[in-house]
Design a protein around this motif. Structure first.
Motif, PDB file in Angstrom:
ATOM      1  N   UNK A 224      43.061  26.512  43.046  1.00 52.31           N
ATOM      2  CA  UNK A 224      43.966  26.044  44.089  1.00 52.31           C
ATOM      3  C   UNK A 224      45.005  27.069  44.534  1.00 52.31           C
ATOM      4  N   UNK A 225      45.062  28.221  43.876  1.00 48.76           N
ATOM      5  CA  UNK A 225      46.024  29.255  44.246  1.00 48.76           C
ATOM      6  C   UNK A 225      45.318  30.606  44.155  1.00 48.76           C
ATOM      7  N   UNK A 226      45.279  31.337  45.254  1.00 48.83           N
ATOM      8  CA  UNK A 226      44.469  32.551  45.315  1.00 48.83           C
ATOM      9  C   UNK A 226      44.949  33.612  44.334  1.00 48.83           C
ATOM     10  N   UNK A 227      46.234  33.818  44.248  1.00 51.82           N
ATOM     11  CA  UNK A 227      46.741  34.864  43.351  1.00 51.82           C
ATOM     12  C   UNK A 227      46.515  34.489  41.889  1.00 51.82           C
ATOM     13  N   UNK A 229      43.963  32.797  40.907  1.00 53.42           N
ATOM     14  CA  UNK A 229      42.532  33.058  40.731  1.00 53.42           C
ATOM     15  C   UNK A 229      42.264  34.542  40.486  1.00 53.42           C
ATOM     16  N   UNK A 230      42.939  35.394  41.223  1.00 53.57           N
ATOM     17  CA  UNK A 230      42.771  36.835  41.016  1.00 53.57           C
ATOM     18  C   UNK A 230      43.144  37.205  39.580  1.00 53.57           C
ATOM     19  N   UNK A 231      44.265  36.678  39.117  1.00 49.63           N
ATOM     20  CA  UNK A 231      44.696  36.926  37.744  1.00 49.63           C
ATOM     21  C   UNK A 231      43.652  36.428  36.742  1.00 49.63           C
ATOM     22  N   UNK A 232      43.082  35.270  37.011  1.00 51.03           N
ATOM     23  CA  UNK A 232      42.110  34.674  36.088  1.00 51.03           C
ATOM     24  C   UNK A 232      40.824  35.487  36.017  1.00 51.03           C
ATOM     25  N   UNK A 273      38.044  32.931  51.289  1.00 47.60           N
ATOM     26  CA  UNK A 273      38.920  33.329  50.193  1.00 47.60           C
ATOM     27  C   UNK A 273      38.146  33.502  48.888  1.00 47.60           C
ATOM     28  N   UNK A 274      37.099  32.704  48.683  1.00 49.22           N
ATOM     29  CA  UNK A 274      36.258  32.899  47.495  1.00 49.22           C
ATOM     30  C   UNK A 274      35.566  34.251  47.558  1.00 49.22           C
ATOM     31  N   UNK A 275      35.058  34.608  48.730  1.00 45.01           N
ATOM     32  CA  UNK A 275      34.415  35.910  48.891  1.00 45.01           C
ATOM     33  C   UNK A 275      35.415  37.044  48.704  1.00 45.01           C
ATOM     34  N   UNK A 276      36.618  36.854  49.234  1.00 44.67           N
ATOM     35  CA  UNK A 276      37.662  37.865  49.044  1.00 44.67           C
ATOM     36  C   UNK A 276      38.041  37.987  47.574  1.00 44.67           C
ATOM     37  N   UNK A 277      38.108  36.860  46.864  1.00 45.36           N
ATOM     38  CA  UNK A 277      38.403  36.879  45.434  1.00 45.36           C
ATOM     39  C   UNK A 277      37.399  37.763  44.698  1.00 45.36           C
ATOM     40  N   UNK A 278      36.127  37.599  45.014  1.00 45.38           N
ATOM     41  CA  UNK A 278      35.098  38.433  44.386  1.00 45.38           C
ATOM     42  C   UNK A 278      35.297  39.897  44.730  1.00 45.38           C
TER      43      UNK A 278
END
Length: 450
Positions: A224-227, A229-232, A273-278
């Motif tokens: 639910x939070x992009x940053x 998710x990046x940390x995770x 955003x999921x693609x950007x996370x990857x």
């Protein structure tokens, strides 16, 4: 569509590519895109694989199994096929091997491996079918395909998966490298704090390796939070690098698995955003979702559109070579504490997992399975970050400030569960084009709105 019949002996002689090595090589340049596609009609399944292979993206194929096969109700499969009733996936156990070989003939190969996705705590028959067909990539896990989906005792699921993984690992004796992906980073789809998702994904990967599989991938579902998710995902990559006794591993990011937006624009923004996370974290593969997710099973065309859109969004989201941040994040510290607490229980990862849930050292918020203690809970803060409301017996009190047994009301939980839909549908409504914002504008909006 006419199925292509493989030549006699073709299946026995076929040596599929190492799925993990393929994704690691392709994903080093840009994430490999993968649909969640499964049709009960063999011709339709073949058409879906062919369309995935032709998509304007680096892709791998998917055969997702039907729900009857997942729970072992093969009688219901037989009756549905007899009556011509479409299933919600491909019944690989019930079809003759020749039928599935025809679906795959001329499609899977060194440039297009295929993964089978299922969801069963009793997977022996499924693995037996995969072994006969030399389908050497699948996914799941003794915890992640048990606790959220039914009432199979966790100890039984662990034994079932031990047997299945050992048999699958024996494919190597035939010159075939088996690959397993953990589903542990997707527990319940939402409301499980990222540190526990990371921990279970790592623990299931260690379980697979313990029983002989050397080609692995570790999952993480967008939250639910992009940053956060990046940390995770960086925490997941760091722990995998520290603990896995193999270099043949990669990370797969799932587009959000909870309540999905109802507008096309909102769906595209979440997927982007999921693609950007990857792309930001060097993750090598993405499991995409489509604009139809909230209302029905998507068509082949919608799956291909999502694959191509996600590939472009990942390209826009990449900013140089991804580099792991220095220092130990809060998510990493929590995940490491959970993993270490479990591994201290028993040298066998399966027995350790059973004991950990029995003692509450692992405890999935809002999971109603009888083997889950259900004392830990979570909530979303003002920024949409997943936080612990109550730790239960989780071994995190030295890292997490006690929340004072924060009470999560039913209305608060419902609001948290719909947070992503509400947020992205509302954001979409104020963008040019509104609710029907086309993909090309969405691609620009994903970058410009950050």
């Amino acid at each position: 569509m006419t199925l292509v019949r493989p030549a006699d002996g073709e299946l026995a002689a076929f040596a599929p590519v190492d799925f993990g090595a393929f994704v690691r090589e392709r994903g080093a340049h840009a994430p490999v895109m993968q649909p969640r596609m499964g049709m009960s009609d063999p011709a339709a399944m073949r058409a879906g694989l062919a369309a995935t292979k032709r998509a304007a993206a680096s892709t791998v194929g998917t055969i997702t199994l039907d729900s009857y096969t997942r729970v072992g109700d093969l009688g219901a499969v037989t009756e549905a096929l007899r009556q011509g009733i479409a299933l919600n996936g491909y019944p690989i156990v019930s079809y003759p091997e020749r039928q599935t070989a025809e679906v795959l003939a001329g499609l899977r190969g060194r440039d297009f491996p295929v993964q089978v996705r299922h969801g069963s705590p009793v997977p022996q028959a499924i693995f037996a079918a995969l072994i006969r067909l030399r389908l050497n990539a699948t996914e799941g896990g003794p915890v992640s395909y048990c606790l959220p989906y039914g009432r199979t005792p966790l100890a039984d699921s662990v034994r079932n998966w031990e047997e299945s993984v050992r048999r699958y690992a024996a494919l190597r004796e035939q010159g075939v490298e088996p690959h397993l992906e953990t589903f542990g980073g997707c527990m319940l789809g939402q409301m499980c704090p990222p540190s526990e998702l990371v921990a279970i994904s790592v623990l299931e990967a260690l379980f697979f390796h313990h029983h002989g599989v050397r080609s692995l991938s570790l999952s993480y579902a967008q939250q639910t939070n992009h940053e956060q998710d990046v940390e995770a995902v960086w925490a997941l990559r760091r722990l995998a690098g520290e603990l896995l006794p193999t270099e043949n591993w990669h990370v797969v990011v799932y587009a959000y698995m909870g309540v999905y937006p109802s507008t096309p624009g909102g769906c595209y923004r979440v997927l982007g955003l999921a693609a950007e996370l990857a792309a930001r974290t060097g993750s090598e593969r993405v499991i995409v979702k489509t604009v139809a997710e909230s209302v029905r099973i998507p068509t082949v065309e919608e799956n291909v559109a999502a694959l191509e859109y996600a590939a472009e969004a990942a390209d826009l989201g990449r900013t140089g070579t991804p580099r792991m941040p220095a220092g130990e994040s809060q998510t990493y510290l929590e995940a490491r504490a959970l993993v270490e607490a479990v591994l201290e229980l028993d040298p066998d990862p399966g027995r350790a997992l059973v004991q950990a849930f029995r003692r509450g050292l692992l405890d999935i918020p809002y999971c109603l399975h009888p083997d889950n203690r259900g004392r830990a809970s979570s909530y979303l803060d003002e920024a949409g970050r997943l936080c612990w409301a109550d730790l239960g017996a989780l071994p995190l009190r030295h890292l997490v400030r006690p929340a004072g047994a924060r009470q999560v009301s039913s209305s608060g939980l419902l609001a948290d569960l719909s947070y992503v839909r509400r947020k992205f549908d509302e954001e979409c409504a104020v963008l040019p084009g509104g609710r029907g914002l086309p993909p090309e504008q969405q691609r620009r909006a994903i970058v410009s709105s950050r």
